[in-house]
Design a protein around this motif. Structure first.
Motif, PDB file in Angstrom:
ATOM      1  N   MET A   6       0.855  -1.173   0.000  1.00  0.00           N
ATOM      2  CA  MET A   6       0.000   0.000   0.000  1.00  0.00           C
ATOM      3  C   MET A   6       0.899   1.233   0.000  1.00  0.00           C
ATOM      4  N   ASP A   7       0.484   2.277  -0.712  1.00  0.00           N
ATOM      5  CA  ASP A   7       1.221   3.526  -0.691  1.00  0.00           C
ATOM      6  C   ASP A   7       1.285   4.039   0.741  1.00  0.00           C
ATOM      7  N   LYS A   8       2.320   4.828   1.008  1.00  0.00           N
ATOM      8  CA  LYS A   8       2.465   5.350   2.348  1.00  0.00           C
ATOM      9  C   LYS A   8       1.260   6.189   2.746  1.00  0.00           C
ATOM     10  N   PHE A   9       0.766   7.013   1.824  1.00  0.00           N
ATOM     11  CA  PHE A   9      -0.371   7.843   2.158  1.00  0.00           C
ATOM     12  C   PHE A   9      -0.998   8.389   0.892  1.00  0.00           C
ATOM     13  N   SER A  10      -2.316   8.432   0.842  1.00  0.00           N
ATOM     14  CA  SER A  10      -3.020   9.129  -0.231  1.00  0.00           C
ATOM     15  C   SER A  10      -4.329   9.655   0.330  1.00  0.00           C
ATOM     16  N   ILE A  11      -4.771  10.754  -0.264  1.00  0.00           N
ATOM     17  CA  ILE A  11      -6.017  11.358   0.177  1.00  0.00           C
ATOM     18  C   ILE A  11      -6.671  12.035  -1.013  1.00  0.00           C
ATOM     19  N   GLN A  12      -7.985  11.901  -1.100  1.00  0.00           N
ATOM     20  CA  GLN A  12      -8.724  12.582  -2.163  1.00  0.00           C
ATOM     21  C   GLN A  12     -10.063  13.034  -1.620  1.00  0.00           C
ATOM     22  N   SER A  13     -10.561  14.110  -2.197  1.00  0.00           N
ATOM     23  CA  SER A  13     -11.837  14.676  -1.763  1.00  0.00           C
ATOM     24  C   SER A  13     -12.814  14.677  -2.918  1.00  0.00           C
ATOM     25  N   ASP A  14     -14.078  14.473  -2.582  1.00  0.00           N
ATOM     26  CA  ASP A  14     -15.152  14.508  -3.561  1.00  0.00           C
ATOM     27  C   ASP A  14     -16.370  15.078  -2.836  1.00  0.00           C
ATOM     28  N   THR A  15     -17.430  15.324  -3.565  1.00  0.00           N
ATOM     29  CA  THR A  15     -18.648  15.784  -2.915  1.00  0.00           C
ATOM     30  C   THR A  15     -19.793  14.841  -3.236  1.00  0.00           C
ATOM     31  N   ASN A  16     -20.707  14.756  -2.293  1.00  0.00           N
ATOM     32  CA  ASN A  16     -21.930  13.987  -2.452  1.00  0.00           C
ATOM     33  C   ASN A  16     -23.037  14.922  -1.979  1.00  0.00           C
ATOM     34  N   GLY A  17     -23.579  15.711  -2.904  1.00  0.00           N
ATOM     35  CA  GLY A  17     -24.547  16.735  -2.533  1.00  0.00           C
ATOM     36  C   GLY A  17     -23.859  17.819  -1.720  1.00  0.00           C
ATOM     37  N   ALA A  18     -24.383  18.077  -0.522  1.00  0.00           N
ATOM     38  CA  ALA A  18     -23.831  19.112   0.352  1.00  0.00           C
ATOM     39  C   ALA A  18     -22.734  18.576   1.268  1.00  0.00           C
ATOM     40  N   VAL A  19     -22.341  17.327   1.065  1.00  0.00           N
ATOM     41  CA  VAL A  19     -21.378  16.675   1.948  1.00  0.00           C
ATOM     42  C   VAL A  19     -20.058  16.454   1.211  1.00  0.00           C
ATOM     43  N   ALA A  20     -18.960  16.798   1.879  1.00  0.00           N
ATOM     44  CA  ALA A  20     -17.632  16.492   1.347  1.00  0.00           C
ATOM     45  C   ALA A  20     -17.238  15.102   1.836  1.00  0.00           C
ATOM     46  N   VAL A  21     -16.773  14.263   0.920  1.00  0.00           N
ATOM     47  CA  VAL A  21     -16.294  12.929   1.273  1.00  0.00           C
ATOM     48  C   VAL A  21     -14.791  12.910   1.057  1.00  0.00           C
ATOM     49  N   VAL A  22     -14.052  12.713   2.145  1.00  0.00           N
ATOM     50  CA  VAL A  22     -12.602  12.675   2.097  1.00  0.00           C
ATOM     51  C   VAL A  22     -12.180  11.221   2.304  1.00  0.00           C
ATOM     52  N   THR A  23     -11.514  10.663   1.303  1.00  0.00           N
ATOM     53  CA  THR A  23     -11.085   9.271   1.350  1.00  0.00           C
ATOM     54  C   THR A  23      -9.581   9.226   1.554  1.00  0.00           C
ATOM     55  N   ALA A  24      -9.166   8.573   2.619  1.00  0.00           N
ATOM     56  CA  ALA A  24      -7.742   8.478   2.937  1.00  0.00           C
ATOM     57  C   ALA A  24      -7.321   7.017   2.936  1.00  0.00           C
ATOM     58  N   SER A  25      -6.050   6.797   2.612  1.00  0.00           N
ATOM     59  CA  SER A  25      -5.511   5.444   2.714  1.00  0.00           C
ATOM     60  C   SER A  25      -4.047   5.518   3.109  1.00  0.00           C
ATOM     61  N   GLY A  26      -3.574   4.437   3.680  1.00  0.00           N
ATOM     62  CA  GLY A  26      -2.189   4.363   4.123  1.00  0.00           C
ATOM     63  C   GLY A  26      -2.060   4.674   5.603  1.00  0.00           C
ATOM     64  N   ARG A  27      -1.017   5.423   5.922  1.00  0.00           N
ATOM     65  CA  ARG A  27      -0.679   5.711   7.317  1.00  0.00           C
ATOM     66  C   ARG A  27      -0.878   7.184   7.654  1.00  0.00           C
ATOM     67  N   PHE A  28      -1.584   7.430   8.753  1.00  0.00           N
ATOM     68  CA  PHE A  28      -1.672   8.778   9.315  1.00  0.00           C
ATOM     69  C   PHE A  28      -0.601   8.832  10.402  1.00  0.00           C
ATOM     70  N   ASP A  29       0.549   9.404  10.117  1.00  0.00           N
ATOM     71  CA  ASP A  29       1.593   9.514  11.132  1.00  0.00           C
ATOM     72  C   ASP A  29       2.163  10.929  11.114  1.00  0.00           C
ATOM     73  N   SER A  30       3.211  11.160  11.872  1.00  0.00           N
ATOM     74  CA  SER A  30       3.750  12.522  11.986  1.00  0.00           C
ATOM     75  C   SER A  30       4.262  13.050  10.656  1.00  0.00           C
ATOM     76  N   GLU A  31       4.640  12.168   9.762  1.00  0.00           N
ATOM     77  CA  GLU A  31       5.139  12.588   8.457  1.00  0.00           C
ATOM     78  C   GLU A  31       4.003  12.927   7.485  1.00  0.00           C
ATOM     79  N   THR A  32       2.921  12.191   7.526  1.00  0.00           N
ATOM     80  CA  THR A  32       1.842  12.367   6.549  1.00  0.00           C
ATOM     81  C   THR A  32       0.661  13.182   7.075  1.00  0.00           C
ATOM     82  N   ALA A  33       0.525  13.291   8.386  1.00  0.00           N
ATOM     83  CA  ALA A  33      -0.607  14.019   8.956  1.00  0.00           C
ATOM     84  C   ALA A  33      -0.697  15.471   8.479  1.00  0.00           C
ATOM     85  N   PRO A  34       0.410  16.187   8.251  1.00  0.00           N
ATOM     86  CA  PRO A  34       0.269  17.553   7.724  1.00  0.00           C
ATOM     87  C   PRO A  34      -0.444  17.586   6.366  1.00  0.00           C
TER      88      PRO A  34
END
Length: 112
Positions: free
Chosen positions: A1-29
């Motif tokens: 799996m990639d170390k980290f990826s994130i993408q955003s989309d919308t579903n009507g009035a809602v933002a859907v943020v899809t994340a994968s990989g690791r949320f750590d001190s390096e990728t959290a920013p």
């Protein structure tokens, strides 16, 4: 799996943020920056954690910061599809008292 990826989309009035990989001190920013951008556009956010395999305190801070920002406008952040290890971390630190978890993105979106 990639170390980290994130993408955003919308579903009507809602933002859907899809994340994968690791949320750590390096990728959290990166997560924090993406969530801050989304908060500027939408105040109803679903965070899809299906692909997240690790969540550190830095990742938790990004989620809490986003939650605090959208709560000021009377809306919120919902979580979807967290793996068992990620859900365990969220429960251990007491975040499940502040956030609702849903088994699917569609259910989280519909909860708004």
């Amino acid at each position: 799996m990639d170390k980290f990826s994130i993408q955003s989309d919308t579903n009507g009035a809602v933002a859907v943020v899809t994340a994968s990989g690791r949320f750590d001190s390096e990728t959290a920013p990166n997560l924090d920056a993406e969530l801050s951008k989304v908060v500027g556009e939408k105040n109803k956010i679903v965070l899809d954690l299906k692909g997240v395999d690790y969540l550190s305190s830095a990742g938790l801070r990004a989620i809490v910061k986003t939650l605090q920002a959208v709560q000021k406008s009377g809306c919120g952040v919902k979580l979807a599809c967290a793996s068992e290890p990620v859900e365990t971390v969220l429960r251990t630190v007491g975040m499940m008292e502040m956030l609702r978890m849903y088994p699917s993105v569609d259910e989280a979106v519909a909860s708004f």
